[in-house]
Design a protein around this motif. Sequence first.
Motif, PDB file in Angstrom:
ATOM      1  N   GLU A 132      36.393 -19.003   5.535  1.00 24.17           N
ATOM      2  CA  GLU A 132      37.250 -19.403   4.418  1.00 24.17           C
ATOM      3  C   GLU A 132      38.383 -20.331   4.849  1.00 24.17           C
ATOM      4  OE1 GLU A 132      38.563 -16.103   2.003  1.00 24.17           O
ATOM      5  OE2 GLU A 132      36.615 -15.108   2.231  1.00 24.17           O
ATOM      6  N   ASP A 135      36.999 -23.793   5.191  1.00 21.89           N
ATOM      7  CA  ASP A 135      36.808 -24.375   3.861  1.00 21.89           C
ATOM      8  C   ASP A 135      38.137 -24.847   3.279  1.00 21.89           C
ATOM      9  OD1 ASP A 135      34.080 -23.858   3.926  1.00 21.89           O
ATOM     10  OD2 ASP A 135      34.229 -21.995   2.779  1.00 21.89           O
ATOM     11  N   GLU A 138      39.423 -28.039   5.052  1.00 18.33           N
ATOM     12  CA  GLU A 138      38.669 -29.223   4.651  1.00 18.33           C
ATOM     13  C   GLU A 138      38.999 -29.630   3.214  1.00 18.33           C
ATOM     14  OE1 GLU A 138      34.572 -28.388   5.599  1.00 18.33           O
ATOM     15  OE2 GLU A 138      34.938 -28.622   7.756  1.00 18.33           O
ATOM     16  N   GLN A 139      39.179 -28.659   2.330  1.00 21.16           N
ATOM     17  CA  GLN A 139      39.561 -28.981   0.948  1.00 21.16           C
ATOM     18  C   GLN A 139      40.944 -29.629   0.906  1.00 21.16           C
ATOM     19  OE1 GLN A 139      39.120 -25.087  -0.743  1.00 21.16           O
ATOM     20  NE2 GLN A 139      36.966 -25.415  -1.292  1.00 21.16           N
ATOM     21  N   HIS A 151      31.222 -32.332   4.081  1.00 21.61           N
ATOM     22  CA  HIS A 151      32.018 -31.169   3.689  1.00 21.61           C
ATOM     23  C   HIS A 151      31.234 -30.208   2.800  1.00 21.61           C
ATOM     24  CE1 HIS A 151      35.158 -29.300   0.940  1.00 21.61           C
ATOM     25  NE2 HIS A 151      35.246 -28.648   2.066  1.00 21.61           N
ATOM     26  N   ARG A 155      30.066 -26.493   3.968  1.00 16.73           N
ATOM     27  CA  ARG A 155      30.596 -25.347   3.219  1.00 16.73           C
ATOM     28  C   ARG A 155      29.444 -24.468   2.745  1.00 16.73           C
ATOM     29  NH1 ARG A 155      34.242 -25.460  -2.243  1.00 16.73           N
ATOM     30  NH2 ARG A 155      34.686 -23.242  -2.246  1.00 16.73           N
ATOM     31  N   TRP A 156      28.395 -25.071   2.250  1.00 21.68           N
ATOM     32  CA  TRP A 156      27.219 -24.319   1.814  1.00 21.68           C
ATOM     33  C   TRP A 156      26.622 -23.538   2.989  1.00 21.68           C
ATOM     34  CZ3 TRP A 156      22.075 -24.452   3.259  1.00 21.68           C
ATOM     35  CH2 TRP A 156      21.211 -23.680   2.463  1.00 21.68           C
ATOM     36  N   ARG A 158      28.124 -22.489   5.701  1.00 20.96           N
ATOM     37  CA  ARG A 158      29.012 -21.375   6.063  1.00 20.96           C
ATOM     38  C   ARG A 158      28.874 -20.223   5.077  1.00 20.96           C
ATOM     39  NH1 ARG A 158      32.458 -25.737   7.757  1.00 20.96           N
ATOM     40  NH2 ARG A 158      33.474 -25.848   5.730  1.00 20.96           N
ATOM     41  N   GLN A 159      28.787 -20.535   3.796  1.00 25.09           N
ATOM     42  CA  GLN A 159      28.642 -19.487   2.786  1.00 25.09           C
ATOM     43  C   GLN A 159      27.297 -18.776   2.918  1.00 25.09           C
ATOM     44  OE1 GLN A 159      29.452 -21.666  -0.813  1.00 25.09           O
ATOM     45  NE2 GLN A 159      31.672 -21.468  -0.571  1.00 25.09           N
TER      46      GLN A 159
END
Length: 167
Positions: A132, A135, A138-139, A151, A155-156, A158-159
């Motif tokens: 998190e 994420d 990066e956001q 990005h 993120r996908w 990592r989730q």
Amino acid sequence: PEFAAGSKESGWRSVWVPGCGLSPLARLLAHLGLEVVATDVSPVAVEFQRDSAGRFAHLTAKLGDSDAAGTFTAEVHDFRRPFRPEAFDIILNVKAFQGFPPADMAAIAEVHAQALRPGRDAYFDTMNVQGELRDRIEQLLEAGGFVVPLHALNRWYRQALQATGIP
């Protein structure tokens, strides 16, 4: 040396090293012919940088002679505050970003983006930042004006990994 050579070949010479601390990075890049500005919020760190040319001689000797000497400046600066708009070709923030609260990270990202010339590069080196927090960082960088390559895909990933329960 390869980083400095590639930068100079592209015509990118001006480098900002915010949060320089006691790192030799800024001095080494200046030795390799780049125009370097090192900043830190700590006057002690800035004084160390100003007086450190001889301290890093063992490292610059390993790099050999440079084809063109660069420049080196060290200044006290809180990188949450504006700094030299569109002045730099490269920004190297090494482990001086991830520990701030989100509001400060947002301000830092904006300051860095504004200090960068259009179409140039900033590198944010973080240490062991995943999940998190990665994420969020990066956001915040994207919201501050940067493009974070891949990005959404990362993120996908990592989730998806988090959903497996594998740390």
